[in-house]
Design a protein around this motif. Structure first.
Motif, PDB file in Angstrom:
ATOM      1  N   THR A  52     -46.227  58.322 -48.993  1.00 59.06           N
ATOM      2  CA  THR A  52     -45.808  58.475 -49.653  1.00 59.06           C
ATOM      3  C   THR A  52     -44.896  59.898 -48.421  1.00 59.06           C
ATOM      4  O   THR A  52     -43.342  59.252 -48.727  1.00 59.06           O
ATOM      5  CB  THR A  52     -45.355  59.318 -50.789  1.00 59.06           C
ATOM      6  OG1 THR A  52     -46.623  58.331 -51.746  1.00 59.06           O
ATOM      7  CG2 THR A  52     -44.516  59.515 -52.172  1.00 59.06           C
ATOM      8  N   SER A  53     -45.524  60.862 -48.099  1.00 58.79           N
ATOM      9  CA  SER A  53     -44.209  61.483 -46.976  1.00 58.79           C
ATOM     10  C   SER A  53     -43.476  60.578 -45.824  1.00 58.79           C
ATOM     11  O   SER A  53     -42.140  61.093 -45.528  1.00 58.79           O
ATOM     12  CB  SER A  53     -45.463  62.558 -47.306  1.00 58.79           C
ATOM     13  OG  SER A  53     -46.284  62.419 -45.968  1.00 58.79           O
ATOM     14  N   LEU A  54     -44.455  59.852 -45.323  1.00 66.60           N
ATOM     15  CA  LEU A  54     -43.818  58.970 -43.926  1.00 66.60           C
ATOM     16  C   LEU A  54     -42.174  58.072 -45.324  1.00 66.60           C
ATOM     17  O   LEU A  54     -41.192  58.184 -44.776  1.00 66.60           O
ATOM     18  CB  LEU A  54     -44.482  57.860 -43.905  1.00 66.60           C
ATOM     19  CG  LEU A  54     -45.430  58.703 -42.498  1.00 66.60           C
ATOM     20  CD1 LEU A  54     -46.169  57.461 -42.118  1.00 66.60           C
ATOM     21  CD2 LEU A  54     -44.430  59.096 -41.941  1.00 66.60           C
ATOM     22  N   PHE A  55     -42.227  58.508 -45.773  1.00 67.17           N
ATOM     23  CA  PHE A  55     -41.230  57.292 -47.359  1.00 67.17           C
ATOM     24  C   PHE A  55     -40.010  58.483 -47.020  1.00 67.17           C
ATOM     25  O   PHE A  55     -38.976  57.830 -47.406  1.00 67.17           O
ATOM     26  CB  PHE A  55     -42.317  56.545 -48.036  1.00 67.17           C
ATOM     27  CG  PHE A  55     -40.430  56.361 -49.154  1.00 67.17           C
ATOM     28  CD1 PHE A  55     -40.440  54.821 -48.770  1.00 67.17           C
ATOM     29  CD2 PHE A  55     -39.846  56.626 -49.944  1.00 67.17           C
ATOM     30  CE1 PHE A  55     -39.095  54.624 -49.092  1.00 67.17           C
ATOM     31  CE2 PHE A  55     -38.813  56.513 -51.075  1.00 67.17           C
ATOM     32  CZ  PHE A  55     -38.313  55.236 -50.337  1.00 67.17           C
ATOM     33  N   GLN A  56     -41.161  59.881 -47.697  1.00 66.31           N
ATOM     34  CA  GLN A  56     -39.566  60.318 -47.856  1.00 66.31           C
ATOM     35  C   GLN A  56     -39.338  60.844 -46.351  1.00 66.31           C
ATOM     36  O   GLN A  56     -37.711  61.294 -46.922  1.00 66.31           O
ATOM     37  CB  GLN A  56     -40.569  62.069 -48.471  1.00 66.31           C
ATOM     38  CG  GLN A  56     -40.826  61.330 -49.878  1.00 66.31           C
ATOM     39  CD  GLN A  56     -40.010  61.747 -51.264  1.00 66.31           C
ATOM     40  OE1 GLN A  56     -38.916  61.934 -50.777  1.00 66.31           O
ATOM     41  NE2 GLN A  56     -40.529  61.043 -52.298  1.00 66.31           N
ATOM     42  N   ALA A  57     -39.367  60.814 -45.655  1.00 63.65           N
ATOM     43  CA  ALA A  57     -39.346  61.427 -44.009  1.00 63.65           C
ATOM     44  C   ALA A  57     -37.886  60.141 -44.073  1.00 63.65           C
ATOM     45  O   ALA A  57     -36.743  60.949 -43.268  1.00 63.65           O
ATOM     46  CB  ALA A  57     -40.116  61.632 -43.245  1.00 63.65           C
ATOM     47  N   ARG A  58     -38.038  58.735 -43.664  1.00 63.93           N
ATOM     48  CA  ARG A  58     -37.881  58.100 -43.771  1.00 63.93           C
ATOM     49  C   ARG A  58     -36.055  58.281 -44.788  1.00 63.93           C
ATOM     50  O   ARG A  58     -35.111  57.626 -43.618  1.00 63.93           O
ATOM     51  CB  ARG A  58     -38.296  56.255 -44.203  1.00 63.93           C
ATOM     52  CG  ARG A  58     -37.164  55.141 -43.179  1.00 63.93           C
ATOM     53  CD  ARG A  58     -38.478  55.112 -41.853  1.00 63.93           C
ATOM     54  NE  ARG A  58     -38.450  53.423 -42.277  1.00 63.93           N
ATOM     55  CZ  ARG A  58     -39.060  52.433 -41.538  1.00 63.93           C
ATOM     56  NH1 ARG A  58     -40.342  52.608 -41.283  1.00 63.93           N
ATOM     57  NH2 ARG A  58     -38.699  51.613 -41.265  1.00 63.93           N
ATOM     58  N   LEU A  59     -36.744  58.191 -45.795  1.00 60.92           N
ATOM     59  CA  LEU A  59     -35.216  58.021 -47.200  1.00 60.92           C
ATOM     60  C   LEU A  59     -34.468  59.716 -46.114  1.00 60.92           C
ATOM     61  O   LEU A  59     -33.009  59.584 -46.461  1.00 60.92           O
ATOM     62  CB  LEU A  59     -35.701  58.790 -47.608  1.00 60.92           C
ATOM     63  CG  LEU A  59     -35.295  58.210 -48.948  1.00 60.92           C
ATOM     64  CD1 LEU A  59     -34.813  56.654 -49.988  1.00 60.92           C
ATOM     65  CD2 LEU A  59     -35.896  58.833 -50.732  1.00 60.92           C
ATOM     66  N   LYS A  60     -34.969  60.714 -46.102  1.00 67.13           N
ATOM     67  CA  LYS A  60     -34.212  61.787 -45.334  1.00 67.13           C
ATOM     68  C   LYS A  60     -33.568  61.328 -44.092  1.00 67.13           C
ATOM     69  O   LYS A  60     -32.334  61.731 -44.736  1.00 67.13           O
ATOM     70  CB  LYS A  60     -35.346  62.985 -44.707  1.00 67.13           C
ATOM     71  CG  LYS A  60     -33.935  63.764 -45.150  1.00 67.13           C
ATOM     72  CD  LYS A  60     -33.973  64.817 -45.792  1.00 67.13           C
ATOM     73  CE  LYS A  60     -33.464  66.412 -45.300  1.00 67.13           C
ATOM     74  NZ  LYS A  60     -32.396  66.370 -44.038  1.00 67.13           N
ATOM     75  N   THR A  61     -33.620  60.459 -43.469  1.00 73.64           N
ATOM     76  CA  THR A  61     -33.804  60.571 -41.827  1.00 73.64           C
ATOM     77  C   THR A  61     -32.087  59.593 -42.317  1.00 73.64           C
ATOM     78  O   THR A  61     -30.943  59.317 -41.679  1.00 73.64           O
ATOM     79  CB  THR A  61     -34.774  59.471 -40.916  1.00 73.64           C
ATOM     80  OG1 THR A  61     -35.521  60.635 -40.949  1.00 73.64           O
ATOM     81  CG2 THR A  61     -33.309  59.580 -39.930  1.00 73.64           C
ATOM     82  N   ASN A  62     -32.409  58.463 -43.346  1.00 75.65           N
ATOM     83  CA  ASN A  62     -31.721  57.252 -43.722  1.00 75.65           C
ATOM     84  C   ASN A  62     -30.567  58.297 -43.988  1.00 75.65           C
ATOM     85  O   ASN A  62     -29.203  57.552 -43.659  1.00 75.65           O
ATOM     86  CB  ASN A  62     -32.079  56.101 -44.049  1.00 75.65           C
ATOM     87  CG  ASN A  62     -32.576  55.053 -43.069  1.00 75.65           C
ATOM     88  OD1 ASN A  62     -31.816  54.780 -41.978  1.00 75.65           O
ATOM     89  ND2 ASN A  62     -33.744  54.225 -43.841  1.00 75.65           N
ATOM     90  N   ALA A  63     -30.752  58.849 -45.147  1.00 75.27           N
ATOM     91  CA  ALA A  63     -29.895  59.648 -45.741  1.00 75.27           C
ATOM     92  C   ALA A  63     -28.538  60.478 -44.976  1.00 75.27           C
ATOM     93  O   ALA A  63     -27.536  60.782 -45.240  1.00 75.27           O
ATOM     94  CB  ALA A  63     -29.864  60.175 -46.784  1.00 75.27           C
ATOM     95  N   ASP A  64     -29.305  61.104 -44.200  1.00 71.43           N
ATOM     96  CA  ASP A  64     -28.353  62.344 -43.023  1.00 71.43           C
ATOM     97  C   ASP A  64     -27.435  61.375 -42.729  1.00 71.43           C
ATOM     98  O   ASP A  64     -26.649  61.738 -41.915  1.00 71.43           O
ATOM     99  CB  ASP A  64     -29.608  62.747 -42.215  1.00 71.43           C
ATOM    100  CG  ASP A  64     -30.580  63.703 -42.845  1.00 71.43           C
ATOM    101  OD1 ASP A  64     -29.758  64.102 -43.885  1.00 71.43           O
ATOM    102  OD2 ASP A  64     -31.844  64.452 -42.427  1.00 71.43           O
ATOM    103  N   ALA A  65     -28.150  60.108 -41.503  1.00 75.73           N
ATOM    104  CA  ALA A  65     -27.030  59.687 -40.862  1.00 75.73           C
ATOM    105  C   ALA A  65     -25.832  58.672 -41.574  1.00 75.73           C
ATOM    106  O   ALA A  65     -24.748  58.679 -41.242  1.00 75.73           O
ATOM    107  CB  ALA A  65     -28.265  57.574 -41.115  1.00 75.73           C
ATOM    108  N   VAL A  66     -26.929  58.468 -43.104  1.00 72.57           N
ATOM    109  CA  VAL A  66     -25.272  57.917 -43.850  1.00 72.57           C
ATOM    110  C   VAL A  66     -24.420  58.945 -44.071  1.00 72.57           C
ATOM    111  O   VAL A  66     -23.287  58.732 -44.107  1.00 72.57           O
ATOM    112  CB  VAL A  66     -26.201  57.561 -45.284  1.00 72.57           C
ATOM    113  CG1 VAL A  66     -24.820  57.212 -46.400  1.00 72.57           C
ATOM    114  CG2 VAL A  66     -26.988  55.476 -44.984  1.00 72.57           C
TER     115      VAL A  66
END
Lengths: 304, 304
Positions: free
Chosen positions: A5-19
């Motif tokens: 879950t925390s890996l997923f949250q980190a990936r969501l955050k990385t993508n959201a920052d790029a978007v």
């Protein structure tokens, strides 16, 4: 929180920052070729409607689906940003007094409150238009064939037969009393169509074969249903502060949802079932699709 | 009426009938691939906003420009219909209470009066979306390269840097007092951009060389200015019955136009000058472009 879950949250955050960076760039650019001028106040209204720290779930789906199939990351980012422009325009228009009449969105005043109604209408119109601009732009590294396919699929997901039509049905549902089949249709249109497009767009831009494209499209439909069901549950159970927008509005408006028709225990079991279906659709993609399994779980279990 | 004028009127009518048939077809179709359902009331609102017996000047320009250069007539008709969807969506939104607040359009109740505000907003959104659908559709016989170019040019003519941005400036002009340069910019955006696109679209879909494309684009800009100047004159001099919409609204709203700044005699001389410029731009196309010379005269001299 589990490691996954925390890996997923980190990936969501990385993508959201790029978007967020991509959208900030697109919405801050000076006048482009074939444009005459960019009125600053309208640009500010567009930024207000878009740059609000959303989860960027739809772009996330475009980016991760494309990544599994080896699609160009920059193309995926830009198509994701275009899709987010469509999503955000729909929120700006849905919030208008003549529609859902909401003053609050993600804890901030909505565009017609922060600016005025005309600016909300025109900034929504401009965001919708910009979405097609971004897809067709020379800055999006895709073939003309892919761009044409994406424009058509995005238009169909967004227009009369998709999201906009779904909002019309949703408004009508406040005074009629749609049965379960009608609710399923309106939800597939209002929220499902863009989520399905997100997953199919990843397949289109990665040049996936028809079978893989079909699987990802069905995956998108499945998690779209889960997304809406979770939303209906949250409207019933969460408070406005957690959601950053008004809650309990469905009941207040007498609007039937699958949760009100079938009850909370059914909805929770259905959510679990939809995650299982989504997971099984991803089997042919192997371990690389784990991120999309996590996404299905996230969508079903989200608390805001 | 001279022979030339009556021939022009007949050609305008023939084209308008073809465009009307194409739009009627597009707005009556059952659900399309990738769509989920087409809510009937929203479809009816879209038809009300589009199928109102307009002159269809913008499609006329696409069709005739393409014809001069040997473009595919069916492709030109469909791109013209797409452009008309954008034009009509803009009228539906501009007529809203939060914008120009008009109850009458071509002698008929506007969409928010005949239906309701939410339907007017959503039918406008759906028409804008449909425009891009029509261009990208497999039913439009053009290459993917041409479709991509047309989508991009249409988006730029319609969005923040074109028509929608122009409407925002126009609303702001009711309370500021724009100088002549600001009025020229806002008019180039609000009405000029789509007329310029119409002429350039004909060149794109006929595969014209860059020089011909540039000439037709400049011709479009020129008659766009003439169109707006004639409109400002008519707002001052015509009555509501002839126009089928409210007139005298510019003065009532304290909105400056080039006519109010420079006076009627200047405006009439400027119209004649613009027709001369438009005519000279068409010289390299020979006699086949006579129809576009007639169009420039029609635009400048129209009485409704």
């Amino acid at each position: 929180m589990s490691d996954k879950t925390s890996l997923f949250q980190a990936r969501l955050k990385t993508n959201a920052d790029a978007v967020e960076a991509c959208l900030t760039d697109v919405l801050s650019q000076a006048v482009q070729p074939d444009e005459i001028a960019r009125p600053e106040r309208l640009m500010a209204a567009m930024r207000h409607g878009v740059l609000n720290g959303g989860k960027r779930l739809r772009p996330f789906l475009v980016i991760e689906t494309a990544a599994i199939l080896g699609g160009d990351p920059q193309a995926a980012l830009r198509v994701g940003a275009a899709l987010e422009c469509v999503h955000c325009y729909s929120l700006v228009h849905d919030d208008l007094p003549a529609m859902d009449d909401d003053a609050l969105r993600r804890g901030q005043p909505t565009v017609h409150v922060a600016f005025d109604e005309a600016s909300a209408i025109l900034s929504g119109d401009s965001l919708l238009t910009l979405a097609f601009d971004i897809v067709a732009s020379p800055e999006t590294p895709l073939s003309d064939r892919q761009k044409t396919e994406l424009v058509l699929a995005l238009a169909r997901a967004s227009g009369i037969g998709g999201m906009a039509g779904g909002q019309a049905l949703d408004l009508a549902a406040e005074t009629s009393a749609p049965d379960e089949a009608a609710i399923v249709t309106l939800q597939a249109m209002k929220t499902g169509a863009l989520i399905r497009f997100a997953c199919e767009a990843g397949a289109i831009l990665a040049g996936a074969d028809p079978e893989k494209r079909r699987l990802l499209r069905t995956y998108g439909e499945t998690i779209g249903r889960a997304f809406q069901l979770a939303d209906d549950l949250l409207d019933l159970t969460a408070d406005a502060q957690t959601m950053g927008k008004a809650t309990g509005k469905d009941a207040e408006r007498g609007k039937g949802t699958l949760v009100s028709l079938r009850g909370q225990p059914w909805a929770e079991a259905e959510l679990a079932r939809l995650v299982t279906v989504a997971t099984s659709l991803l089997a042919p993609f192997g371990a690389s699709a784990d991120i999309l399994i996590e996404t299905a779980r996230f969508v079903a279990e989200r608390k805001s």
